[in-house]
Design a protein around this motif. Structure first.
Motif, short mmCIF file in Angstrom:
data_model
loop_
_atom_site.label_atom_id
_atom_site.label_comp_id
_atom_site.label_asym_id
_atom_site.label_seq_id
_atom_site.Cartn_x
_atom_site.Cartn_y
_atom_site.Cartn_z
N PRO A 43 2.06 5.53 1.29
CA PRO A 43 0.70 5.91 0.86
C PRO A 43 0.47 7.43 0.85
N LYS A 44 1.19 8.15 1.70
CA LYS A 44 1.01 9.61 1.72
C LYS A 44 1.41 10.27 0.40
N SER A 45 2.25 9.57 -0.37
CA SER A 45 2.70 10.13 -1.66
C SER A 45 1.77 9.76 -2.81
N ALA A 46 0.77 8.91 -2.53
CA ALA A 46 -0.12 8.44 -3.59
C ALA A 46 -0.95 9.58 -4.18
N ILE A 47 -1.11 9.55 -5.50
CA ILE A 47 -1.87 10.57 -6.23
C ILE A 47 -2.74 9.86 -7.26
N ALA A 48 -4.04 10.12 -7.22
CA ALA A 48 -4.96 9.42 -8.13
C ALA A 48 -4.62 9.68 -9.60
N ALA A 102 0.85 -1.20 0.00
CA ALA A 102 0.00 0.00 0.00
C ALA A 102 0.88 1.24 0.00
N GLY A 103 1.72 1.37 -1.03
CA GLY A 103 2.67 2.49 -1.08
C GLY A 103 2.32 3.48 -2.17
N LEU A 104 3.35 4.05 -2.76
CA LEU A 104 3.18 5.08 -3.79
C LEU A 104 2.38 4.55 -4.99
N ILE A 105 2.82 3.43 -5.54
CA ILE A 105 2.20 2.90 -6.76
C ILE A 105 0.86 2.23 -6.45
N GLY A 106 0.87 1.31 -5.49
CA GLY A 106 -0.36 0.64 -5.11
C GLY A 106 -1.42 1.62 -4.64
N GLY A 107 -1.00 2.58 -3.84
CA GLY A 107 -1.92 3.58 -3.31
C GLY A 107 -2.50 4.45 -4.42
#
Lengths: 280, 280
Positions: A126-131, A8-13
């Motif tokens: 996850p904080k770095s995730a962007i839709a 649940a990180g940058l890419i997954g998120g």
């Protein structure tokens, strides 16, 4: 559709956010060894529940592996062991030959679709995730002939929902191309950061002077070793080929300067300018 | 105030736009050997009149040289010959030791202020000019003790109007620092473009796959030789020092990969990550 995201990180998120927004994901399970990432992903409504691997794999129609490439390669066979013929597994790793090879003879190989979204940043978690991360970028599907038609169709639907433009490629070819397009940029960026850190002792001056050109060239040097060591390891031969060529090209600049051959220097730069025609 | 801009391109044009917007420039004369740039600058209202060099120098309170560093170095003594003690000349070049040295003993030396705005893009010409370019970037004034107080004050007013943060520096130090912060990034970017162009024959694939990381690393490779050959030439010794160190750093990555020493590779990357603390 219920989707499980392993990592649940940058890419997954980022994938989770977009697939929820598009209404494709009705419920997202998050699986992550990092408890803090699960907590953050829950709080940011990236995932709906944090579960263990087995539960995540059993409950979802689609399982997305978004973890470092060495971990994905190791984990994938066990995930395929657990699934039925109505489930699909995709990954999101930056190298493809290794993972494809790891499941080549697995009885459930056809339920797996090898995928690489050509997007990333120097941040993680996850904080770095962007839709909107993936919009307009290339989404590469490798060795599609080894996947079942319904599994492939499902992943194509996902790639479309991420607003990516789809490219099909052989896994070996993918790894050669990404050595040029992505992996070498990271090595030059790391080496540039190390050059500056080695020789330029006045850190405050670096910070004060840093121009946009420098910042954009060195930005990738912030990328984490947990992700990048496994990529370089899995794509070692291609990366070494490109790195050797890159050192050769740098030596030409060195030679032009040392010999004060400015016509040659101009020639080298004019040749590099041809990249304008390719990267618009 | 009437201002003359010698070189109505990216840098000169961007300065002109901002100085008009701030109400500092009441009238801007443009001087450029490139007739098309004068026409475009007039059309874009970057300049109010296109004039020849002598007219431009005679008519303005402030004369800004925004041309390649070799041309500026050659032109500056003649410009100083033409001005009175109430006029000020500043440049905007990326190397500073050469130009400062060229006018060291000129009787009008004190009317000149050596300046370098730490901003640029890979584009050129007045069409690329942007009023907000300089905001928040470093504006470096070199050897301020060699300039008259009123000339220095005027240039400081200009730098403030451009919304830059001011830094004072010795010209020799400036050239060492910019070799790290700006010049080497351009060489690595050119070399990276040449690497890709040399080995990767499938240009369409490069274009389709190119990720944001690649694009930002290779963006500087679009920069023009007319500007950059003179910079490398004037800062040859410093650039060579940095380039040699950079090749040494790249060889460490090569060695780590060749020997499959992934602990060392991780160490190199972790060291590079320290740039996070400097470039926020």
């Amino acid at each position: 559709m219920k989707i499980s995201i392993i990592g649940a990180g940058l890419i997954g998120g980022s994938m989770a956010l977009k697939l929820k927004e598009k209404g494709i994901a009705s419920f997202i399970y998050g699986i992550d060894n990092n408890k803090q990432h699960i907590d953050e992903a829950l709080e940011l409504k990236i995932i709906d529940a944090g579960v263990d691997l087995e539960q995540g794999v059993k409950n979802a129609e689609l399982i997305i592996l978004a973890i470092p490439v060495d971990a994905a390669r190791k984990l994938l066979p066990g995930v395929l062991d657990l699934i039925s013929d109505h489930q699909t597994v995709m990954d999101a790793g930056s190298t493809k030959a290794g993972i494809v090879h790891a499941v080549k003879d697995h009885p459930k190989r056809s339920r797996f679709v090898a995928f690489h979204p050509m997007w990333g940043t120097e941040n993680n978690g996850p904080k770095s995730a962007i839709a909107e991360s993936f919009a307009g970028k290339a989404g590469v599907i490798c060795n599609k002939e080894e996947s079942a038609e319904d599994a492939l169709n499902l992943v194509e639907k996902i790639v479309n929902a991420l607003d990516m433009h789809m490219i099909y490629m052989d896994a070996e070819d993918h790894d050669i191309h990404t050595a040029y397009i992505s992996h070498i940029s990271h090595i030059t960026s790391y080496a540039l950061a190390n050059t500056v850190l080695e020789k330029e002792r006045e850190e405050e001056t670096i910070f004060q002077l840093a121009s946009s050109g420098f910042s954009s060239t060195v930005r990738l040097a912030k990328s984490h070793p947990e992700m990048w060591v496994p990529i370089f390891k899995q794509n070692k031969e291609n990366v070494l080929d490109v790195l050797n060529e890159h050192i050769t090209q740098l030596r030409k600049f060195k030679s032009a300067l040392e010999k004060e051959n400015y016509e040659y220097l101009e020639e080298l730069i004019t040749n590099a300018n041809r990249i304008r025609g390719i990267l618009r």
